[in-house]
Design a protein around this motif. Structure first.
Motif, mmCIF file in Angstrom:
data_model
loop_
_atom_site.group_PDB
_atom_site.id
_atom_site.type_symbol
_atom_site.label_atom_id
_atom_site.label_comp_id
_atom_site.label_asym_id
_atom_site.label_seq_id
_atom_site.Cartn_x
_atom_site.Cartn_y
_atom_site.Cartn_z
ATOM 1 N N THR A 100 0.846 -1.193 0.000
ATOM 2 C CA THR A 100 0.000 0.000 0.000
ATOM 3 C C THR A 100 0.879 1.240 0.000
ATOM 4 N N VAL A 101 0.274 2.400 -0.162
ATOM 5 C CA VAL A 101 1.047 3.646 -0.127
ATOM 6 C C VAL A 101 1.623 3.898 1.260
ATOM 7 N N SER A 110 -12.325 1.305 -4.783
ATOM 8 C CA SER A 110 -12.331 2.592 -5.468
ATOM 9 C C SER A 110 -12.308 3.719 -4.444
ATOM 10 N N ALA A 111 -11.413 4.669 -4.649
ATOM 11 C CA ALA A 111 -11.336 5.810 -3.736
ATOM 12 C C ALA A 111 -12.544 6.729 -3.867
ATOM 13 N N SER A 112 -13.327 6.552 -4.923
ATOM 14 C CA SER A 112 -14.491 7.414 -5.144
ATOM 15 C C SER A 112 -15.816 6.713 -4.886
ATOM 16 N N LYS A 113 -15.776 5.545 -4.239
ATOM 17 C CA LYS A 113 -17.002 4.817 -3.903
ATOM 18 C C LYS A 113 -16.982 4.423 -2.430
ATOM 19 N N ILE A 114 -17.047 5.408 -1.566
ATOM 20 C CA ILE A 114 -17.013 5.163 -0.127
ATOM 21 C C ILE A 114 -18.345 5.586 0.479
ATOM 22 N N THR A 115 -18.990 4.649 1.169
ATOM 23 C CA THR A 115 -20.288 4.899 1.812
ATOM 24 C C THR A 115 -20.141 4.761 3.317
ATOM 25 N N LEU A 116 -20.665 5.724 4.054
ATOM 26 C CA LEU A 116 -20.686 5.636 5.511
ATOM 27 C C LEU A 116 -21.944 4.902 5.956
ATOM 28 N N GLN A 133 -13.240 14.637 14.111
ATOM 29 C CA GLN A 133 -12.020 14.775 13.310
ATOM 30 C C GLN A 133 -11.299 13.442 13.159
ATOM 31 N N ASP A 134 -11.366 12.594 14.190
ATOM 32 C CA ASP A 134 -10.779 11.254 14.065
ATOM 33 C C ASP A 134 -11.355 10.535 12.849
ATOM 34 N N LEU A 135 -12.673 10.625 12.676
ATOM 35 C CA LEU A 135 -13.311 9.907 11.572
ATOM 36 C C LEU A 135 -13.024 10.567 10.231
ATOM 37 N N VAL A 136 -12.851 11.882 10.207
ATOM 38 C CA VAL A 136 -12.393 12.529 8.975
ATOM 39 C C VAL A 136 -11.036 11.967 8.579
ATOM 40 N N ASN A 137 -10.166 11.778 9.557
ATOM 41 C CA ASN A 137 -8.849 11.205 9.283
ATOM 42 C C ASN A 137 -8.950 9.758 8.825
ATOM 43 N N ALA A 138 -9.896 9.009 9.401
ATOM 44 C CA ALA A 138 -10.097 7.624 8.970
ATOM 45 C C ALA A 138 -10.492 7.581 7.494
ATOM 46 N N LEU A 139 -11.335 8.503 7.072
ATOM 47 C CA LEU A 139 -11.747 8.551 5.670
ATOM 48 C C LEU A 139 -10.593 8.971 4.766
ATOM 49 N N GLN A 140 -9.777 9.893 5.227
ATOM 50 C CA GLN A 140 -8.612 10.278 4.442
ATOM 51 C C GLN A 140 -7.651 9.100 4.275
ATOM 52 N N PHE A 141 -7.487 8.332 5.344
ATOM 53 C CA PHE A 141 -6.639 7.140 5.280
ATOM 54 C C PHE A 141 -7.206 6.142 4.273
ATOM 55 N N LEU A 142 -8.516 5.886 4.360
ATOM 56 C CA LEU A 142 -9.130 4.896 3.477
ATOM 57 C C LEU A 142 -9.060 5.310 2.021
ATOM 58 N N LYS A 143 -9.231 6.567 1.739
ATOM 59 C CA LYS A 143 -9.199 7.036 0.356
ATOM 60 C C LYS A 143 -7.853 6.701 -0.298
ATOM 61 N N LYS A 144 -6.794 6.738 0.506
ATOM 62 C CA LYS A 144 -5.473 6.386 -0.017
ATOM 63 C C LYS A 144 -5.206 4.891 0.004
ATOM 64 N N ALA A 145 -5.833 4.186 0.962
ATOM 65 C CA ALA A 145 -5.484 2.775 1.184
ATOM 66 C C ALA A 145 -6.281 1.794 0.347
ATOM 67 N N ALA A 167 -5.593 16.025 22.090
ATOM 68 C CA ALA A 167 -5.034 16.764 20.955
ATOM 69 C C ALA A 167 -5.651 16.233 19.666
ATOM 70 N N PRO A 168 -5.752 17.064 18.630
ATOM 71 C CA PRO A 168 -6.279 16.572 17.352
ATOM 72 C C PRO A 168 -5.417 15.424 16.824
ATOM 73 N N SER A 169 -6.056 14.460 16.199
ATOM 74 C CA SER A 169 -5.337 13.327 15.634
ATOM 75 C C SER A 169 -4.782 13.679 14.256
ATOM 76 N N THR A 170 -3.805 12.909 13.821
ATOM 77 C CA THR A 170 -3.234 13.074 12.485
ATOM 78 C C THR A 170 -3.154 11.713 11.807
ATOM 79 N N VAL A 171 -3.348 11.700 10.492
ATOM 80 C CA VAL A 171 -3.296 10.460 9.730
ATOM 81 C C VAL A 171 -1.885 9.883 9.780
ATOM 82 N N VAL A 172 -1.794 8.561 9.918
ATOM 83 C CA VAL A 172 -0.491 7.907 9.979
ATOM 84 C C VAL A 172 0.209 8.021 8.627
ATOM 85 N N THR A 173 1.522 7.824 8.640
ATOM 86 C CA THR A 173 2.302 7.833 7.397
ATOM 87 C C THR A 173 2.828 6.454 7.048
#
Length: 554
Positions: free
Chosen positions: A59-60, A219-225, A200-212, A87-93
């Motif tokens: 993965t990336v 598909s990064a463009s077919k994500i349903t909550l 914000q944690d869940l926003v980060n989870a979605l950002q992670f998934l879009k890349k992963a 503290a606000p969370s940050t997406v892992v690298t």
């Protein structure tokens, strides 16, 4: 898209053009596919991975390691974000297993919560579990369903009962990601005044998934909550976060208590001051805050939960710690107190037939005389809402077969309507009236969720209590009845269609008509026809009586 057949043809043409020797494939089609999938350039792109090969994926973020789930999917636990306390969370690298584990079969520890052994949770809890069907290839372009668990924002985890996403992933041919987020005071009551850390944690989870997810055939463009109860409430919050809009395409809200609006900054401030006083640390004393034990924090959280309605009635008694309309992350209440913003996403909005039954029948284990109905209403609604309710024929006494009246039946119908069903219909009207599409339904077949068996009413045939839809959706009902099995098959087919197209209609099932700004055809899931309107009209709930979000936020 290339198919195995087209690859065969291209390979054959290249072989002729470059004078490569070609051996005719005189084998049955199924075996031909197996032979073709042995070619490295083909197998890596178009062919389902073997179990052994599927347990690692590039993965990336680095190499993902997983395990075979007992129900058939490949399971990948992962830490998606990091944070320090409050503290606000940050997406892992980089890709890492949760909680420092080295065995990919290990599931993540829950976030800190009351009434759970401390060995079962950790503050390092921003993790998710991906369930990947064996059939997916790198070019499957499959959708992803992101499940957000419920629990009144203070309990729950990605490994809760019935939340194994393997069968759901296989049935919908999608990736299922079951996500955790910070709970209670750790997610919503930072002494600094910073709100909505859990959102914000869940926003980060979605950002992670879009890349992963592309590495798993998604598909990064077919994500349903999708989520239930406070998990659905969290989705409603994400629908009001402009910065999250591009991260998902559609949403499924199951049993969202929509009567609870987002907290106002004023109510949040009152609760924040109480909590900070309970932990006895100033907002700027980082040494004191970091030295607090989790037991101390959870005890203070429990005190806040029990006192919130007295501190500010707008907080309510049932889910006082929840997302805040802060104006920066969450910018709209998405209710009837302010102009409703323009929408485009399709939604599924469902409830169950007896949402309030567990709360009512556990609070009042013995039958109640009709005389109890009005004072109990008054304790909940106050005047003038109570007088409007008790004078309405919509909540008249319901005699049993022997002529007795048990006010619990009225209270159950009343609670289901105002907290879930009718407020959900009001939300749907607003949503479609401003450009979105919504399909509304009601589960009339369910499976008793762990804990609900403590209320005998919830185990009666034909009764579907809050949470009883979860195992139906996930396909995790133990020894299902024919009715439960049929509904699981139907709902998973409908979800598969919705994940792909935003429309839950599939051949062989009843037509699920979308809601309009004036008509809510709420499909009976597990039954036939649509739910009766009853009191779910704008002239009663939402206008004459008003929901709590209107009553307290006028």
């Amino acid at each position: 898209m290339f198919t195995l057949a087209s690859v065969v043809a291209i390979f054959y043409l290249f072989s002729v053009a470059f004078a490569f020797p070609v051996i005719p494939l005189k084998v049955p089609p199924g075996d031909a596919n197996k032979i073709l999938c042995q070619l490295p350039i083909v197998s890596r792109i178009l062919c389902p991975l073997s179990a052994r090969a599927a347990l690692t994926r590039p993965t990336v973020f680095g190499t993902a390691t997983g395990a075979e789930d007992p129900s058939g999917a490949f399971r990948f636990p992962v830490k998606y974000a990091s944070s320090t306390r409050w503290a606000p969370s940050t997406v892992v690298t980089s890709w890492n297993l949760p909680n420092g584990f080295t065995n990919a079969s290990s599931l993540p520890l829950a976030c800190p919560q009351p009434d759970v052994d401390s060995s079962a949770y950790s503050e390092d809890c921003l993790s998710m579990v991906l369930y990947v069907p064996p059939s997916l290839t790198l070019v499957s372009n499959a959708p992803t369903l992101v499940w957000i668990h419920g629990g009144s924002f203070i309990i729950g985890s990605a490994t809760g009962p019935g939340l194994d996403g393997s069968k759901l992933a296989i049935a919908t041919n999608s990736i299922v990601a079951v996500v955790q987020y910070r709970l209670g005071a750790l997610g919503f009551m930072a002494p600094s005044g910073k709100t909505n850390l859990a959102v914000q944690d869940l926003v980060n989870a979605l950002q992670f998934l879009k890349k992963a997810v592309p590495a798993f055939g998604g598909s990064a463009s077919k994500i349903t909550l999708a989520g239930q109860s406070s998990g659905a409430n969290m989705i409603r919050a994400l629908l009001a976060v402009p910065s999250a809009s591009s991260l998902f395409t559609s949403a499924i809200l199951q049993s969202d208590p929509m009567n609870f609006g987002f907290l106002s900054p004023t109510t949040q401030s009152v609760m924040q001051n109480f909590f900070t006083g309970e932990i006895n640390c100033s907002a700027t004393d980082s040494a004191c805050l970091n030295a607090l034990s989790l037991d101390t924090i959870l005890d203070a959280q429990s005190d806040l939960f029990g006192s919130a309605a007295d501190l500010d009635p707008a907080a309510g008694k049932n889910q006082p710690i929840r997302p805040v309309l802060d104006g920066s992350l969450i910018t709209s209440p998405l209710d009837s107190t302010r102009p409703f913003p323009t929408q485009t996403k399709p939604l599924l909005i469902t409830t169950v037939s007896e949402e309030a039954a567990f709360a009512i029948y556990s609070s009042f284990p013995d039958p109640l005389p009709e005389e109890a109905f009005e004072p109990i209403c008054d304790a909940t609604f106050g005047e003038p809402r109570t007088s409007q309710i008790v004078s309405s024929p919509l909540y008249s006494p319901i005699p049993s077969v022997n002529g007795d009246v048990d006010a619990r039946s009225q209270l159950q119908t009343l609670g289901t309507d105002y907290l879930w069903k009718c407020s959900g219909w009001t939300f749907a009207r607003n949503w479609v009236g401003h450009g979105g599409k919504a399909y509304v339904g009601q589960f009339v077949v369910g499976s008793t969720y762990p804990g609900n068996e403590a209320v005998p009413f919830c185990t009666q045939p034909g009764i579907v209590c809050h949470q009883d839809d979860i195992k139906i959706v996930f396909g995790t009902v133990e020894n299902p009845t024919p009715e439960q099995a049929a509904l699981t098959t139907e709902i998973q087919k409908r979800y598969k269609a919705f994940l792909t197209s935003g429309n839950p209609n599939v051949p062989g099932t009843a037509t699920w008509s979308p809601a309009t700004s004036s008509n809510i055809p709420s499909l009976l899931l597990g039954g036939s026809g649509v739910a009766p309107v009853g009191a779910c009209v704008p002239s009663f709930w939402g206008s004459g009586v008003q929901y709590d979000y209107q009553f307290f936020n006028e």
